[in-house]
Motif scaffolding. Sequence first.
Motif, PDB file in Angstrom:
ATOM      1  N   GLY A 209     -19.138  33.518  21.428  1.00 23.77           N
ATOM      2  CA  GLY A 209     -18.509  32.771  20.350  1.00 23.77           C
ATOM      3  C   GLY A 209     -17.456  33.531  19.570  1.00 23.77           C
ATOM      4  N   ILE A 210     -17.326  34.829  19.834  1.00 28.72           N
ATOM      5  CA  ILE A 210     -16.364  35.637  19.071  1.00 28.72           C
ATOM      6  C   ILE A 210     -14.935  35.155  19.319  1.00 28.72           C
ATOM      7  N   LEU A 211     -14.597  34.942  20.578  1.00 28.23           N
ATOM      8  CA  LEU A 211     -13.255  34.475  20.908  1.00 28.23           C
ATOM      9  C   LEU A 211     -13.028  33.058  20.394  1.00 28.23           C
ATOM     10  N   LEU A 212     -14.086  32.251  20.365  1.00 31.10           N
ATOM     11  CA  LEU A 212     -13.965  30.890  19.824  1.00 31.10           C
ATOM     12  C   LEU A 212     -13.516  30.930  18.369  1.00 31.10           C
ATOM     13  N   VAL A 213     -14.149  31.785  17.594  1.00 29.29           N
ATOM     14  CA  VAL A 213     -13.861  31.861  16.157  1.00 29.29           C
ATOM     15  C   VAL A 213     -12.494  32.470  15.887  1.00 29.29           C
ATOM     16  N   LEU A 214     -12.188  33.553  16.592  1.00 28.22           N
ATOM     17  CA  LEU A 214     -10.983  34.330  16.281  1.00 28.22           C
ATOM     18  C   LEU A 214      -9.727  33.836  16.983  1.00 28.22           C
ATOM     19  N   HIS A 215      -9.874  33.014  18.017  1.00 30.54           N
ATOM     20  CA  HIS A 215      -8.672  32.599  18.748  1.00 30.54           C
ATOM     21  C   HIS A 215      -8.705  31.137  19.201  1.00 30.54           C
ATOM     22  N   VAL A 216      -9.711  30.751  19.973  1.00 31.50           N
ATOM     23  CA  VAL A 216      -9.678  29.454  20.653  1.00 31.50           C
ATOM     24  C   VAL A 216      -9.630  28.279  19.677  1.00 31.50           C
ATOM     25  N   SER A 217     -10.564  28.238  18.723  1.00 31.67           N
ATOM     26  CA  SER A 217     -10.629  27.089  17.808  1.00 31.67           C
ATOM     27  C   SER A 217      -9.385  26.959  16.936  1.00 31.67           C
ATOM     28  N   PRO A 218      -8.918  28.036  16.267  1.00 33.96           N
ATOM     29  CA  PRO A 218      -7.690  27.885  15.474  1.00 33.96           C
ATOM     30  C   PRO A 218      -6.463  27.573  16.330  1.00 33.96           C
ATOM     31  N   TYR A 219      -6.401  28.133  17.520  1.00 37.69           N
ATOM     32  CA  TYR A 219      -5.315  27.823  18.461  1.00 37.69           C
ATOM     33  C   TYR A 219      -5.334  26.338  18.810  1.00 37.69           C
ATOM     34  N   LYS A 220      -6.525  25.795  19.069  1.00 36.29           N
ATOM     35  CA  LYS A 220      -6.668  24.377  19.395  1.00 36.29           C
ATOM     36  C   LYS A 220      -6.274  23.494  18.212  1.00 36.29           C
ATOM     37  N   LYS A 221      -6.697  23.849  17.002  1.00 37.76           N
ATOM     38  CA  LYS A 221      -6.384  23.029  15.838  1.00 37.76           C
ATOM     39  C   LYS A 221      -4.892  23.053  15.512  1.00 37.76           C
ATOM     40  N   CYS A 222      -4.250  24.189  15.711  1.00 37.70           N
ATOM     41  CA  CYS A 222      -2.793  24.250  15.531  1.00 37.70           C
ATOM     42  C   CYS A 222      -2.093  23.370  16.561  1.00 37.70           C
ATOM     43  N   SER A 223      -2.609  23.368  17.776  1.00 35.61           N
ATOM     44  CA  SER A 223      -2.043  22.521  18.833  1.00 35.61           C
ATOM     45  C   SER A 223      -2.325  21.046  18.560  1.00 35.61           C
ATOM     46  N   ASP A 224      -3.491  20.745  17.968  1.00 32.69           N
ATOM     47  CA  ASP A 224      -3.824  19.366  17.615  1.00 32.69           C
ATOM     48  C   ASP A 224      -2.828  18.813  16.593  1.00 32.69           C
ATOM     49  N   ALA A 225      -2.410  19.656  15.653  1.00 26.63           N
ATOM     50  CA  ALA A 225      -1.398  19.228  14.679  1.00 26.63           C
ATOM     51  C   ALA A 225      -0.077  18.932  15.381  1.00 26.63           C
ATOM     52  N   GLU A 226       0.224  19.697  16.424  1.00 26.66           N
ATOM     53  CA  GLU A 226       1.415  19.418  17.228  1.00 26.66           C
ATOM     54  C   GLU A 226       1.274  18.084  17.958  1.00 26.66           C
ATOM     55  N   LEU A 227       0.072  17.805  18.450  1.00 23.92           N
ATOM     56  CA  LEU A 227      -0.175  16.536  19.132  1.00 23.92           C
ATOM     57  C   LEU A 227       0.045  15.367  18.182  1.00 23.92           C
ATOM     58  N   TYR A 228      -0.512  15.457  16.978  1.00 21.15           N
ATOM     59  CA  TYR A 228      -0.328  14.393  15.991  1.00 21.15           C
ATOM     60  C   TYR A 228       1.151  14.169  15.699  1.00 21.15           C
ATOM     61  N   THR A 229       1.880  15.257  15.476  1.00 24.61           N
ATOM     62  CA  THR A 229       3.301  15.141  15.145  1.00 24.61           C
ATOM     63  C   THR A 229       4.084  14.532  16.305  1.00 24.61           C
ATOM     64  N   ALA A 230       3.777  14.948  17.530  1.00 23.43           N
ATOM     65  CA  ALA A 230       4.469  14.417  18.705  1.00 23.43           C
ATOM     66  C   ALA A 230       4.207  12.916  18.867  1.00 23.43           C
ATOM     67  N   ILE A 231       2.954  12.498  18.684  1.00 21.58           N
ATOM     68  CA  ILE A 231       2.627  11.070  18.796  1.00 21.58           C
ATOM     69  C   ILE A 231       3.327  10.288  17.696  1.00 21.58           C
ATOM     70  N   LYS A 232       3.345  10.843  16.489  1.00 22.11           N
ATOM     71  CA  LYS A 232       3.995  10.167  15.360  1.00 22.11           C
ATOM     72  C   LYS A 232       5.492  10.008  15.600  1.00 22.11           C
TER      73      LYS A 232
END
Length: 242
Positions: A209-232
């Motif tokens: 879970g270390i990589l999840l906390v320090l990289h994967v999850s925040p990377y995914k959430k930043c990309s999710d914001a990109e997804l929202y903006t692209a769809i909008k």
Amino acid sequence: MWTNSMLKENGLANFKKNRWACVVVCLILGIATGGSGGSVGSRIGNSSGQASNGQYDFSNIDPEVLIPILITILSVGFVAILIGLVLKICVFNPLEVGCQRFFIVNRVEPNAQIGNVAFGFKSNWKNIMKVMFLTHLYLFLWSLLCFIPGIVKSYSYRLVPYLLAENPDMTADEAITLSRQMMNGQKMNAFIYDLSFIGWFILGILTCGILLVLHVSPYKKCSDAELYTAIKENYNPQPVVM
């Protein structure tokens, strides 16, 4: 038209420019959305299994003693569930909107402030609380029908927290309807986008879970914001025919 590689590239860049703030906000978002629920459920399941294996024998306990104990346990459980529900509605749902606000702002600002997570409490808190409650209620009711409809509707309503993060005065009907319209034709694309992170999440699990906390999850959430903006940005509302 957006592509997964474009979203992930932009998301990674947005994460790297404000790394530790993204990590902290992602941890807050995990708490708000119940990210630890699975492990809790697993522990409860294990405890039930031990009881069924006969480690705990209540057969010799006087019913007059056992019944009050069971009533007390059920009462405590009910109160705990009620408190959890109130916290979810009044605190965690607005907090979720505030976290999404942070990731939206982080797209365009070099150093988005963690204070953005308080947006849901400062901007029409009562309305945000109501809209998020109704959104989760509808998702719950859809999930009762069958597993698949629940998944489909979760993608239909996916953009509601983002819409509230930019428009906190939207009513539940407006936010849910707009999210559903924006996701029309995009649900499969969003599903494939989510699948593209599976390798990262497996790697995160392998690192305890270390990589999840320090990289994967925040990377995914930043990309999710990109997804929202692209769809909008690609959303073209259909004209109303009179």
